[in-house]
Motif scaffolding. Structure first.
Motif, PDB file in Angstrom:
ATOM      1  N   GLY A 219      -2.816  -5.133  -5.145  1.00 16.13           N
ATOM      2  CA  GLY A 219      -2.989  -5.301  -3.700  1.00 16.13           C
ATOM      3  C   GLY A 219      -1.805  -4.745  -2.925  1.00 16.13           C
ATOM      4  O   GLY A 219      -1.973  -4.013  -1.940  1.00 16.13           O
ATOM      5  N   SER A 220      -0.607  -5.085  -3.361  1.00 12.60           N
ATOM      6  CA  SER A 220       0.574  -4.560  -2.670  1.00 12.60           C
ATOM      7  C   SER A 220       0.699  -3.061  -2.861  1.00 12.60           C
ATOM      8  O   SER A 220       1.199  -2.364  -1.975  1.00 12.60           O
ATOM      9  N   LEU A 221       0.217  -2.541  -3.975  1.00 12.17           N
ATOM     10  CA  LEU A 221       0.228  -1.097  -4.198  1.00 12.17           C
ATOM     11  C   LEU A 221      -0.722  -0.399  -3.232  1.00 12.17           C
ATOM     12  O   LEU A 221      -0.392   0.660  -2.677  1.00 12.17           O
ATOM     13  N   ALA A 222      -1.877  -1.000  -2.980  1.00  8.67           N
ATOM     14  CA  ALA A 222      -2.825  -0.420  -2.027  1.00  8.67           C
ATOM     15  C   ALA A 222      -2.262  -0.452  -0.606  1.00  8.67           C
ATOM     16  O   ALA A 222      -2.382   0.531   0.141  1.00  8.67           O
TER      17      ALA A 222
ATOM     18  N   PHE B  64       6.869   2.069   8.458  1.00  8.42           N
ATOM     19  CA  PHE B  64       8.012   2.025   7.555  1.00  8.42           C
ATOM     20  C   PHE B  64       8.354   0.590   7.165  1.00  8.42           C
ATOM     21  O   PHE B  64       8.632   0.307   5.997  1.00  8.42           O
ATOM     22  N   VAL B  65       8.325  -0.312   8.136  1.00 10.95           N
ATOM     23  CA  VAL B  65       8.598  -1.721   7.838  1.00 10.95           C
ATOM     24  C   VAL B  65       7.520  -2.288   6.909  1.00 10.95           C
ATOM     25  O   VAL B  65       7.821  -3.044   5.982  1.00 10.95           O
ATOM     26  N   ALA B  66       6.273  -1.899   7.149  1.00  6.15           N
ATOM     27  CA  ALA B  66       5.187  -2.370   6.281  1.00  6.15           C
ATOM     28  C   ALA B  66       5.348  -1.833   4.862  1.00  6.15           C
ATOM     29  O   ALA B  66       5.102  -2.552   3.887  1.00  6.15           O
ATOM     30  N   SER B  67       5.770  -0.598   4.723  1.00 10.36           N
ATOM     31  CA  SER B  67       5.945  -0.042   3.377  1.00 10.36           C
ATOM     32  C   SER B  67       7.196  -0.599   2.704  1.00 10.36           C
ATOM     33  O   SER B  67       7.218  -0.789   1.489  1.00 10.36           O
ATOM     34  N   ALA B  68       8.237  -0.878   3.479  1.00  5.49           N
ATOM     35  CA  ALA B  68       9.455  -1.437   2.894  1.00  5.49           C
ATOM     36  C   ALA B  68       9.253  -2.888   2.452  1.00  5.49           C
ATOM     37  O   ALA B  68       9.934  -3.354   1.542  1.00  5.49           O
ATOM     38  N   SER B  69       8.316  -3.585   3.099  1.00 10.27           N
ATOM     39  CA  SER B  69       8.088  -4.982   2.729  1.00 10.27           C
ATOM     40  C   SER B  69       7.252  -5.118   1.463  1.00 10.27           C
ATOM     41  O   SER B  69       7.068  -6.228   0.969  1.00 10.27           O
TER      42      SER B  69
ATOM     43  N   ALA C  61       5.169  -3.463  -5.007  1.00 12.37           N
ATOM     44  CA  ALA C  61       4.418  -2.264  -5.350  1.00 12.37           C
ATOM     45  C   ALA C  61       5.248  -1.334  -6.231  1.00 12.37           C
ATOM     46  O   ALA C  61       4.698  -0.601  -7.052  1.00 12.37           O
ATOM     47  N   LEU C  62       6.564  -1.377  -6.096  1.00  9.42           N
ATOM     48  CA  LEU C  62       7.419  -0.570  -6.965  1.00  9.42           C
ATOM     49  C   LEU C  62       7.347  -1.074  -8.400  1.00  9.42           C
ATOM     50  O   LEU C  62       7.423  -0.292  -9.347  1.00  9.42           O
TER      51      LEU C  62
END
Length: 114
Positions: free
Chosen positions: A22-25, A61-66, A70-71
């Motif tokens: 889910g976090s990866l999506a 960017f904030v959404a992807s950094a949070s 996903a990493l």
């Protein structure tokens, strides 16, 4: 024994990948939005449009950094890839560089031909 270890590592990596799917999506979607905002910011001509796309980009960017989990999912996918490659590799036999071994092999081939 090696196959059992690969299976266990692969199973742990698969569970980790599916747990963080889910976090990866969400990371993928936020990175696509960030890329789109960057492209639109580069094409924007007015200051208001540039500010609008900067705001969208910062939010993405904030959404992807949070989405740091996903990493972990990306690392688990890489581990699954490595386990898959190791599982399917065949053992390579070493070629002996001893000249007498080549002589014996050639002698045996010569005897078979007569």
């Amino acid at each position: 024994m090696k196959k059992i270890g690969l299976f266990i590592i692969g199973a742990i990596a698969a569970v980790t990948l599916f747990a963080n799917l889910g976090s990866l999506a969400v990371l993928a979607v936020s990175l696509v939005i960030l890329y789109y905002a960057w492209k639109r910011w580069m094409k924007a001509e007015t200051t208001m449009k540039k500010l609008f796309w900067i705001a969208i980009g910062i939010i993405a960017f904030v959404a992807s950094a949070s989405n740091a989990p996903a990493l972990i999912a990306v690392a688990a996918a890489y581990v699954l890839y490595v386990v898959y490659k190791k599982w399917n590799e065949t053992k390579q036999t070493k070629e002996i560089d001893d000249p007498f071994a080549h002589f014996e092999k050639q002698w045996a081939e010569l005897e078979r031909s007569f």
